[in-house]
Motif scaffolding. Sequence first.
Motif, PDB file in Angstrom:
ATOM      1  N   GLU A  61       0.825  -1.205   0.000  1.00 26.00           N
ATOM      2  CA  GLU A  61       0.000   0.000   0.000  1.00 26.00           C
ATOM      3  C   GLU A  61       0.862   1.259   0.000  1.00 26.00           C
ATOM      4  OE1 GLU A  61      -3.899   0.490   2.150  1.00 26.00           O
ATOM      5  OE2 GLU A  61      -2.608   1.679   3.460  1.00 26.00           O
ATOM      6  N   LEU A  62       1.971   1.226   0.753  1.00 32.92           N
ATOM      7  CA  LEU A  62       2.896   2.364   0.749  1.00 32.92           C
ATOM      8  C   LEU A  62       3.448   2.586  -0.658  1.00 32.92           C
ATOM      9  CD1 LEU A  62       4.208   4.430   2.730  1.00 32.92           C
ATOM     10  CD2 LEU A  62       6.180   2.897   2.819  1.00 32.92           C
ATOM     11  N   LYS A  63       3.698   1.493  -1.378  1.00 31.53           N
ATOM     12  CA  LYS A  63       4.178   1.594  -2.772  1.00 31.53           C
ATOM     13  C   LYS A  63       3.137   2.307  -3.641  1.00 31.53           C
ATOM     14  CE  LYS A  63       5.515  -1.336  -6.729  1.00 31.53           C
ATOM     15  NZ  LYS A  63       4.378  -1.098  -7.628  1.00 31.53           N
ATOM     16  N   LEU A  64       1.860   1.936  -3.478  1.00 34.28           N
ATOM     17  CA  LEU A  64       0.790   2.582  -4.245  1.00 34.28           C
ATOM     18  C   LEU A  64       0.689   4.067  -3.896  1.00 34.28           C
ATOM     19  CD1 LEU A  64      -1.980  -0.168  -4.065  1.00 34.28           C
ATOM     20  CD2 LEU A  64      -0.578   0.435  -6.045  1.00 34.28           C
ATOM     21  N   LEU A  65       0.835   4.372  -2.603  1.00 34.16           N
ATOM     22  CA  LEU A  65       0.803   5.775  -2.179  1.00 34.16           C
ATOM     23  C   LEU A  65       1.950   6.550  -2.819  1.00 34.16           C
ATOM     24  CD1 LEU A  65       0.025   5.318   1.631  1.00 34.16           C
ATOM     25  CD2 LEU A  65      -1.457   6.458  -0.016  1.00 34.16           C
ATOM     26  N   ALA A  66       3.146   5.960  -2.789  1.00 34.96           N
ATOM     27  CA  ALA A  66       4.314   6.637  -3.358  1.00 34.96           C
ATOM     28  C   ALA A  66       4.142   6.859  -4.862  1.00 34.96           C
ATOM     29  CB  ALA A  66       5.574   5.818  -3.079  1.00 34.96           C
ATOM     30  N   GLU A  67       3.600   5.864  -5.549  1.00 40.52           N
ATOM     31  CA  GLU A  67       3.388   6.008  -6.996  1.00 40.52           C
ATOM     32  C   GLU A  67       2.321   7.052  -7.296  1.00 40.52           C
ATOM     33  OE1 GLU A  67       4.735   1.505  -8.388  1.00 40.52           O
ATOM     34  OE2 GLU A  67       2.612   1.960  -8.112  1.00 40.52           O
ATOM     35  N   THR A  68       1.285   7.120  -6.432  1.00 46.00           N
ATOM     36  CA  THR A  68       0.264   8.149  -6.602  1.00 46.00           C
ATOM     37  C   THR A  68       0.873   9.540  -6.465  1.00 46.00           C
ATOM     38  OG1 THR A  68      -1.456   6.677  -5.741  1.00 46.00           O
ATOM     39  CG2 THR A  68      -1.931   9.024  -5.689  1.00 46.00           C
ATOM     40  N   ALA A  69       1.887   9.667  -5.606  1.00 42.22           N
ATOM     41  CA  ALA A  69       2.557  10.956  -5.424  1.00 42.22           C
ATOM     42  C   ALA A  69       3.510  11.269  -6.566  1.00 42.22           C
ATOM     43  CB  ALA A  69       3.317  10.965  -4.097  1.00 42.22           C
ATOM     44  N   GLY A  70       3.688  10.343  -7.492  1.00 41.05           N
ATOM     45  CA  GLY A  70       4.499  10.597  -8.668  1.00 41.05           C
ATOM     46  C   GLY A  70       5.910  10.070  -8.597  1.00 41.05           C
ATOM     47  N   SER A  71       6.175   9.098  -7.736  1.00 44.37           N
ATOM     48  CA  SER A  71       7.545   8.609  -7.574  1.00 44.37           C
ATOM     49  C   SER A  71       7.732   7.241  -8.222  1.00 44.37           C
ATOM     50  CB  SER A  71       7.899   8.517  -6.090  1.00 44.37           C
ATOM     51  OG  SER A  71       7.059   7.593  -5.449  1.00 44.37           O
ATOM     52  N   GLN A  72       8.999   6.870  -8.380  1.00 42.49           N
ATOM     53  CA  GLN A  72       9.366   5.541  -8.887  1.00 42.49           C
ATOM     54  C   GLN A  72       9.950   4.756  -7.716  1.00 42.49           C
ATOM     55  OE1 GLN A  72      12.501   5.620 -11.761  1.00 42.49           O
ATOM     56  NE2 GLN A  72      12.568   3.390 -12.012  1.00 42.49           N
ATOM     57  N   VAL A  73       9.313   3.641  -7.376  1.00 43.68           N
ATOM     58  CA  VAL A  73       9.769   2.828  -6.244  1.00 43.68           C
ATOM     59  C   VAL A  73      10.858   1.871  -6.727  1.00 43.68           C
ATOM     60  CG1 VAL A  73       9.101   1.169  -4.489  1.00 43.68           C
ATOM     61  CG2 VAL A  73       7.542   3.019  -5.100  1.00 43.68           C
ATOM     62  N   LEU A  74      12.015   1.943  -6.100  1.00 47.00           N
ATOM     63  CA  LEU A  74      13.156   1.126  -6.512  1.00 47.00           C
ATOM     64  C   LEU A  74      13.315  -0.137  -5.677  1.00 47.00           C
ATOM     65  CD1 LEU A  74      15.744   4.018  -6.955  1.00 47.00           C
ATOM     66  CD2 LEU A  74      14.303   2.989  -8.702  1.00 47.00           C
ATOM     67  N   ASP A  75      12.996  -0.052  -4.380  1.00 46.14           N
ATOM     68  CA  ASP A  75      13.223  -1.207  -3.504  1.00 46.14           C
ATOM     69  C   ASP A  75      12.424  -0.998  -2.218  1.00 46.14           C
ATOM     70  OD1 ASP A  75      14.203  -3.591  -2.567  1.00 46.14           O
ATOM     71  OD2 ASP A  75      16.316  -3.086  -2.882  1.00 46.14           O
ATOM     72  N   GLY A  76      12.331  -2.052  -1.424  1.00 42.75           N
ATOM     73  CA  GLY A  76      11.644  -1.958  -0.141  1.00 42.75           C
ATOM     74  C   GLY A  76      12.134  -3.029   0.802  1.00 42.75           C
ATOM     75  N   LEU A  77      12.208  -2.699   2.087  1.00 43.62           N
ATOM     76  CA  LEU A  77      12.602  -3.711   3.059  1.00 43.62           C
ATOM     77  C   LEU A  77      11.797  -3.534   4.342  1.00 43.62           C
ATOM     78  CD1 LEU A  77      15.951  -2.762   4.791  1.00 43.62           C
ATOM     79  CD2 LEU A  77      14.958  -1.305   3.053  1.00 43.62           C
ATOM     80  N   ILE A  78      11.669  -4.653   5.064  1.00 44.58           N
ATOM     81  CA  ILE A  78      10.901  -4.670   6.306  1.00 44.58           C
ATOM     82  C   ILE A  78      11.804  -5.152   7.427  1.00 44.58           C
ATOM     83  CG2 ILE A  78       8.960  -5.729   7.518  1.00 44.58           C
ATOM     84  CD1 ILE A  78       7.521  -5.982   4.849  1.00 44.58           C
ATOM     85  N   GLN A  79      11.740  -4.469   8.560  1.00 42.48           N
ATOM     86  CA  GLN A  79      12.505  -4.863   9.744  1.00 42.48           C
ATOM     87  C   GLN A  79      11.542  -5.435  10.775  1.00 42.48           C
ATOM     88  OE1 GLN A  79      15.116  -5.691  11.024  1.00 42.48           O
ATOM     89  NE2 GLN A  79      15.967  -4.390  12.614  1.00 42.48           N
ATOM     90  N   ARG A  80      11.814  -6.655  11.254  1.00 45.64           N
ATOM     91  CA  ARG A  80      10.981  -7.293  12.282  1.00 45.64           C
ATOM     92  C   ARG A  80      11.472  -6.833  13.646  1.00 45.64           C
ATOM     93  NH1 ARG A  80       6.975  -8.888  14.812  1.00 45.64           N
ATOM     94  NH2 ARG A  80       6.297 -11.053  14.930  1.00 45.64           N
ATOM     95  N   ARG A  81      10.627  -6.098  14.363  1.00 45.67           N
ATOM     96  CA  ARG A  81      10.971  -5.599  15.697  1.00 45.67           C
ATOM     97  C   ARG A  81       9.737  -5.610  16.570  1.00 45.67           C
ATOM     98  NH1 ARG A  81      15.675  -2.378  15.956  1.00 45.67           N
ATOM     99  NH2 ARG A  81      14.865  -1.511  17.893  1.00 45.67           N
ATOM    100  N   GLN A  82       9.948  -5.642  17.896  1.00 49.09           N
ATOM    101  CA  GLN A  82       8.807  -5.550  18.810  1.00 49.09           C
ATOM    102  C   GLN A  82       8.189  -4.159  18.757  1.00 49.09           C
ATOM    103  OE1 GLN A  82      10.256  -6.869  22.688  1.00 49.09           O
ATOM    104  NE2 GLN A  82       9.169  -8.807  22.394  1.00 49.09           N
ATOM    105  N   LYS A  83       9.029  -3.140  18.584  1.00 49.01           N
ATOM    106  CA  LYS A  83       8.552  -1.765  18.437  1.00 49.01           C
ATOM    107  C   LYS A  83       9.616  -0.979  17.675  1.00 49.01           C
ATOM    108  CE  LYS A  83      10.320  -0.319  22.975  1.00 49.01           C
ATOM    109  NZ  LYS A  83       9.987   0.324  24.250  1.00 49.01           N
ATOM    110  N   PRO A  84       9.205   0.111  16.997  1.00 56.51           N
ATOM    111  CA  PRO A  84      10.194   0.896  16.252  1.00 56.51           C
ATOM    112  C   PRO A  84      11.312   1.414  17.156  1.00 56.51           C
ATOM    113  CG  PRO A  84       7.969   1.541  15.628  1.00 56.51           C
ATOM    114  CD  PRO A  84       7.833   0.624  16.816  1.00 56.51           C
TER     115      PRO A  84
END
Length: 462
Positions: A61-84
């Motif tokens: 969904e963040l990718k769709l939001l970024a593309e709606t804002a006019g950007s090109q998404v190059l990569d994405g990663l997720i960090q598993r944590r109990q809290k930020p």
Amino acid sequence: MHEELQFDLEERHALRRVAGLSTELQDVTEVEYRQLRLERVVLVGVWTSGTAEDADNSLLELKLLAETAGSQVLDGLIQRRQKPDPATYIGSGKALELKDIVEATGADTVICDGELTPAQLRELEDVVKVKVIDRTALILDIFAQHAKSREGKAQVELAQLQYLLPRLRGWGGNLSRQVGGRAAGGVGIGGRGPGETKIELDRRRINERMAKLRRQIKGMSVARDTMRAHRASREVPAVAIAGYTNAGKSSLLNRVTGAGVLVEDALFATLDPTVRKARTPEGRLFTIADTVGFVRHLPHQLVEAFRSTLEEVADADLILHVVDGSHPDPEGQITAVREVFADIEGALDVPEIIVINKADAATGDVVDRLTRRFGHDSIVVSARTGEGIGALMDLIEQRLPRLDHEVELLVPYDRGDLISRAHKEGEVISVEHTPEGSVLHAHVPSSLLHELGKVGKPVEKV
């Protein structure tokens, strides 16, 4: 109409190329506004709860939001944590890994899937050496691009300033530069001195601008309230279309009313609410309003700024809650929308129909799952093909508040306007023309009952 819509669509695409988070304040000077230039971006999220699929859906969904804002998404990663991480959101090790990805891809922006504190934004920027923005700033940027009406622009600007205020930064990290003399408005003797610090001056000017915007929005909402009160006085029932962004709300409005509203496969294509008239299969008039799309973690600044618009939902007699049946997690979308409803006083008390849209693209398993869960309060449609629209209109007919007053009166021919109003505002069972006048048999609202009572004569039963 078609040409106007085409121009509107082209203009909307052109707007995507414009930089976003600008407050357009002439008098707030030298503040680092962190304007967005979303062109080549890397996404990063923190997975704290739920399944891996939930985390993937959130980043998608963040990718769709970024593309709606006019950007090109190059990569994405997720960090598993109990809290930020309180310092860098994703932790120091992952931040260094993110820096390597940014350098390898040539990205100019990192977008984080959450709302970060000013300190987290600063720390992460110091590591990755490119601009870092959060989900809230991204959504605000999209809203700024799509707002077209005067009220919509004011609401978005207010939300942007509420977001900006705690994130003000002086140049070079120096927050204690003082402004005295002419810069602070003083002239000559008595006007010189330490004055306000630069950050205080900016903060005061932004607070003044926010106060002015709130007054403007309040004034605009008076006109909306007046129109709403006028509809209520005529006792025309109101239906509100609500739901997740890009679920197909505007397409459904067009299908039901032929309104010709801009339809675009993009998030938040509709910001300015559209109210149109429609009729049930039996001919009963009602209004139907398209509202702004919701999204997971919709910034609270936006809920506050758009409160007058969202009140269309709370004041409705019936909510059509549109759900994208082809989405990977429609239940999550329904939960997110209802969380926003909870912030609008009275919205949770309004009767609701779950409209499972995009039936032509949805899988049978998902549709069956949703219809089992919501039962008689749900219906499956396709706004694109028209499938199920007739059944939806029948369901709206059943769920709208009933007209309590049944009349059978002889109305003089010189008051044909009342017969016309009965067709518009009530449910006409029959009209029979006699030498003395028209015999009207109908269900009508209280206001019309009073008018008919003045001129109409009861019909004698044989």
